[in-house]
Design a protein around this motif. Sequence first.
Motif, mmCIF file in Angstrom:
data_model
loop_
_atom_site.group_PDB
_atom_site.id
_atom_site.type_symbol
_atom_site.label_atom_id
_atom_site.label_comp_id
_atom_site.label_asym_id
_atom_site.label_seq_id
_atom_site.Cartn_x
_atom_site.Cartn_y
_atom_site.Cartn_z
ATOM 1 N N LEU A 64 0.838 -1.202 0.000
ATOM 2 C CA LEU A 64 0.000 0.000 0.000
ATOM 3 C C LEU A 64 0.877 1.258 0.000
ATOM 4 O O LEU A 64 0.595 2.228 -0.709
ATOM 5 C CB LEU A 64 -0.897 -0.020 1.234
ATOM 6 C CG LEU A 64 -2.264 0.618 1.065
ATOM 7 C CD1 LEU A 64 -3.054 -0.070 -0.019
ATOM 8 C CD2 LEU A 64 -3.019 0.579 2.383
ATOM 9 N N GLU A 78 3.910 1.432 -1.168
ATOM 10 C CA GLU A 78 4.540 1.534 -2.483
ATOM 11 C C GLU A 78 3.585 2.134 -3.495
ATOM 12 O O GLU A 78 3.997 2.868 -4.384
ATOM 13 C CB GLU A 78 5.023 0.149 -2.942
ATOM 14 C CG GLU A 78 6.244 -0.336 -2.187
ATOM 15 C CD GLU A 78 6.949 -1.486 -2.892
ATOM 16 O OE1 GLU A 78 6.359 -2.061 -3.828
ATOM 17 O OE2 GLU A 78 8.087 -1.794 -2.505
ATOM 18 N N GLY A 79 2.286 1.816 -3.353
ATOM 19 C CA GLY A 79 1.289 2.393 -4.253
ATOM 20 C C GLY A 79 1.293 3.911 -4.176
ATOM 21 O O GLY A 79 1.188 4.597 -5.200
ATOM 22 N N ALA A 80 1.435 4.438 -2.975
ATOM 23 C CA ALA A 80 1.458 5.897 -2.803
ATOM 24 C C ALA A 80 2.780 6.477 -3.307
ATOM 25 O O ALA A 80 2.793 7.470 -4.038
ATOM 26 C CB ALA A 80 1.250 6.255 -1.335
ATOM 27 N N TYR A 81 3.889 5.816 -2.944
ATOM 28 C CA TYR A 81 5.186 6.306 -3.408
ATOM 29 C C TYR A 81 5.242 6.327 -4.931
ATOM 30 O O TYR A 81 5.786 7.249 -5.535
ATOM 31 C CB TYR A 81 6.324 5.432 -2.878
ATOM 32 C CG TYR A 81 6.576 5.577 -1.399
ATOM 33 C CD1 TYR A 81 6.773 6.842 -0.836
ATOM 34 C CD2 TYR A 81 6.626 4.473 -0.561
ATOM 35 C CE1 TYR A 81 7.008 6.979 0.525
ATOM 36 C CE2 TYR A 81 6.867 4.601 0.794
ATOM 37 C CZ TYR A 81 7.050 5.853 1.329
ATOM 38 O OH TYR A 81 7.290 5.984 2.670
ATOM 39 N N ALA A 82 4.661 5.291 -5.567
ATOM 40 C CA ALA A 82 4.730 5.171 -7.027
ATOM 41 C C ALA A 82 4.000 6.315 -7.714
ATOM 42 O O ALA A 82 4.255 6.608 -8.874
ATOM 43 C CB ALA A 82 4.150 3.831 -7.477
ATOM 44 N N LEU A 83 3.089 6.968 -7.004
ATOM 45 C CA LEU A 83 2.398 8.114 -7.591
ATOM 46 C C LEU A 83 3.147 9.413 -7.321
ATOM 47 O O LEU A 83 2.717 10.485 -7.748
ATOM 48 C CB LEU A 83 0.974 8.213 -7.032
ATOM 49 C CG LEU A 83 0.012 7.129 -7.521
ATOM 50 C CD1 LEU A 83 -1.224 7.068 -6.648
ATOM 51 C CD2 LEU A 83 -0.395 7.390 -8.963
ATOM 52 N N GLY A 84 4.255 9.320 -6.585
ATOM 53 C CA GLY A 84 5.054 10.511 -6.320
ATOM 54 C C GLY A 84 4.824 11.094 -4.942
ATOM 55 O O GLY A 84 5.216 12.232 -4.688
ATOM 56 N N ALA A 85 4.183 10.353 -4.047
ATOM 57 C CA ALA A 85 3.946 10.871 -2.700
ATOM 58 C C ALA A 85 5.237 10.788 -1.884
ATOM 59 O O ALA A 85 6.024 9.868 -2.053
ATOM 60 C CB ALA A 85 2.855 10.061 -2.002
ATOM 61 N N ASN A 86 5.442 11.776 -0.994
ATOM 62 C CA ASN A 86 6.591 11.693 -0.098
ATOM 63 C C ASN A 86 6.190 10.906 1.146
ATOM 64 O O ASN A 86 5.066 10.423 1.261
ATOM 65 C CB ASN A 86 7.115 13.088 0.257
ATOM 66 C CG ASN A 86 6.057 13.941 0.933
ATOM 67 O OD1 ASN A 86 5.136 13.414 1.552
ATOM 68 N ND2 ASN A 86 6.179 15.247 0.809
ATOM 69 N N ILE A 121 3.125 12.424 3.308
ATOM 70 C CA ILE A 121 1.800 12.252 2.690
ATOM 71 C C ILE A 121 1.409 10.781 2.721
ATOM 72 O O ILE A 121 0.264 10.430 3.019
ATOM 73 C CB ILE A 121 1.816 12.804 1.248
ATOM 74 C CG1 ILE A 121 1.906 14.329 1.300
ATOM 75 C CG2 ILE A 121 0.573 12.363 0.483
ATOM 76 C CD1 ILE A 121 1.986 14.979 -0.051
ATOM 77 N N MET A 160 11.855 2.863 -7.535
ATOM 78 C CA MET A 160 11.300 2.255 -6.330
ATOM 79 C C MET A 160 12.411 1.715 -5.431
ATOM 80 O O MET A 160 12.239 1.604 -4.218
ATOM 81 C CB MET A 160 10.333 1.115 -6.680
ATOM 82 C CG MET A 160 9.019 1.577 -7.253
ATOM 83 S SD MET A 160 8.152 2.751 -6.203
ATOM 84 C CE MET A 160 7.095 1.666 -5.287
ATOM 85 N N PHE A 196 0.685 -2.726 -9.643
ATOM 86 C CA PHE A 196 1.404 -3.752 -8.886
ATOM 87 C C PHE A 196 0.821 -5.154 -9.078
ATOM 88 O O PHE A 196 -0.234 -5.337 -9.677
ATOM 89 C CB PHE A 196 1.415 -3.389 -7.402
ATOM 90 C CG PHE A 196 2.211 -2.153 -7.118
ATOM 91 C CD1 PHE A 196 3.499 -2.242 -6.632
ATOM 92 C CD2 PHE A 196 1.676 -0.895 -7.348
ATOM 93 C CE1 PHE A 196 4.246 -1.110 -6.376
ATOM 94 C CE2 PHE A 196 2.415 0.253 -7.093
ATOM 95 C CZ PHE A 196 3.697 0.134 -6.604
ATOM 96 N N ASN A 203 -3.818 -2.690 -5.024
ATOM 97 C CA ASN A 203 -3.538 -2.007 -3.762
ATOM 98 C C ASN A 203 -4.253 -0.658 -3.666
ATOM 99 O O ASN A 203 -3.625 0.363 -3.462
ATOM 100 C CB ASN A 203 -2.031 -1.831 -3.558
ATOM 101 C CG ASN A 203 -1.371 -1.060 -4.689
ATOM 102 O OD1 ASN A 203 -1.989 -0.789 -5.714
ATOM 103 N ND2 ASN A 203 -0.125 -0.681 -4.508
ATOM 104 N N PHE A 208 -6.161 2.437 -2.057
ATOM 105 C CA PHE A 208 -6.059 3.030 -0.732
ATOM 106 C C PHE A 208 -7.404 2.914 -0.023
ATOM 107 O O PHE A 208 -8.445 2.766 -0.659
ATOM 108 C CB PHE A 208 -5.662 4.501 -0.837
ATOM 109 C CG PHE A 208 -4.403 4.720 -1.618
ATOM 110 C CD1 PHE A 208 -3.313 3.882 -1.458
ATOM 111 C CD2 PHE A 208 -4.304 5.760 -2.524
ATOM 112 C CE1 PHE A 208 -2.135 4.076 -2.183
ATOM 113 C CE2 PHE A 208 -3.141 5.968 -3.252
ATOM 114 C CZ PHE A 208 -2.061 5.124 -3.081
ATOM 115 N N LEU A 214 -1.592 15.146 -5.780
ATOM 116 C CA LEU A 214 -0.158 15.236 -5.487
ATOM 117 C C LEU A 214 0.528 16.208 -6.433
ATOM 118 O O LEU A 214 1.474 16.886 -6.070
ATOM 119 C CB LEU A 214 0.499 13.864 -5.651
ATOM 120 C CG LEU A 214 0.369 12.874 -4.512
ATOM 121 C CD1 LEU A 214 1.042 11.570 -4.900
ATOM 122 C CD2 LEU A 214 0.997 13.430 -3.243
#
Lengths: 319, 277
Positions: free
Chosen positions: A202, A204-212, A215, B77, B117, B121, B123, B137
């Motif tokens: 989960l 990684e899903g946020a990071y993959a969209l560019g979230a720091n 966030i 990643m 993925f 996943n 949110f 974002l």
Amino acid sequence: MSSTADPSTPATQVASLPQRTNVKRRAAKEPLLDRIIELLLFLAGVSSVAITLGIAGTLVFESLAFFREVSLVQFFTDHLWTPLFADPHFGIMPLVSGTLVTTGVALLIALPLGTIIAIYLSEFAPAGLREGIKPLLELLSAVPTVVYGYFALQLVSPLVQKIVPGTPAFNMLSAGIVMGIMIVPYVSSLSEDALRAVPMLLREGAYALGANRLITAVKVVYPAAISGIASAYILGISRAIGETMIVAIAAGTQPNLTLDPREGAATITAFIVQASLGDNPHDSIGYKSIFAAGLVLFLITLSINIFGHWLRKRFREAY
Amino acid sequence: MNAERTAITHADPASTPKVSPRVVGPFKAEVRDVNFYYGQFHALKNVSMPFVDKRVTALIGPSGCGKTTLLRCFNRMHDLYPGNRYEGEIILHPDQINIISPKVEPLEMRMRIGMVFQKPNPFSKSIFENVAFGLRLQGETNRRVLADKVEAALKSAAIWDETKDRLQKGARDLSGGQQQRLCIARAIATEPEILLFDEPTSALDPIATSRIEDLIDSLRGRFTILIVTHNLQQAGRIADYTALMYKGELVEMDKTVAMFEKPSFKLTEDYLTGRFG
């Protein structure tokens, strides 16, 4: 489960044993031992339920005696709580307000602080630091509450008096603040467990969209862990409502119908301590009032626990 | 395995290029001599290959061959975990940025390159907020624009009809296949330059899988797509180009049809015919 009710229990094996004479003694012993252990476990399980029912029963029984003398209308509308005075009044609201105000102050401290600590430990702190801080935090909950009470009265109260002039030495603000500090580890520890249980996928899903990281932690991981975090909050609230020593020492013992945290006021728990320490004859109204107050406390925490249970079920996430 | 690696009979490995001359530009990205290390473990070894603009390229190979590792280089990643090290270049056209350069900001690359993925996943938010997440974002706050883009993304991901009446409902109440299409909508909402799929159907049933494949097919021409898959038939069905990796190296890259009909290397033929992997 009772051993006699179950058809697959050792009873059938015991019946077939006589043919095997050489193992008879040992084999016969084991099923019996099994049955004894099963019975012990059953009794252990039943005892906790029985004790709870016993407590609730006593509370209700003694309260009924109280409510034969005091009407429910008076109980909920009278603005004074003076059951031990010559001219007794039986309005529970001053005690309820004291409980709610001290609890409210404590939660204003404990929930944000506990949540921030949990998010930091789970999402930001390096593993080594986390392993160091967690036991230290949990030490906070190992401090005796009497110590917290004196801490509130001797250290926090003078500080509060300096910042807010005119505050009496016994005030709900100091008691609430210290109670909040005491509850922080309950909230942070359980919340952190809930946050860490959120799968990496989960994040990684946020990071993959560019979230720091911030966030991701606040907008993705926190909502995903909300069921476990709600449990932590509920535990904190229950802990605050039931806390006795800190409020008895630092918030005063004067029932006071007010929502102003700067004033002193007795909570339900503080009254129970005070009344239990004095010698009230067992059939006096003062003695019975302890149980009525206890019943109110019990109902408040029970409803909060039921609400928490509903919240957990409503928001449970399966991964 | 080592014997097979050296005993290539189909072509002379020294004179035959790993990347077939049939793989022609325009390229969206070019991997050049990339090496990647997980701590001491050398996971990618001198990998070089191009990715054709707005086409689907499949990365295939046995478990541990490095295909997912390569995919995850594209959106940095690996930066999330300590001890990882990149060498070489992944050039993103047309601005000629080296994606894996330490000077390039990982967050910026992740905003420009979308990813789907292995397991859905979504949110713990509403369907709408899931798709709007990437847009927010990137600073989009206009509600009209957000609503339009979310709708467009859901339509492109072939899940609009199922979700249009329940946009404010929780995304986790959708079925697995719907969740994965929602994740695709989330990834394409920001119009990324490259879309990465990491075995996107491995957790789905055959019907949900075929819907995802149709969806990827429909995205061809709009996005440059890289898909890692264990499923050779899947690569055959949806990929314009296929690259076979083995033990961290590129074995062969060609047009999918050409490679499946007549692989240039024996190792490729062995893998395609199920002799290993």
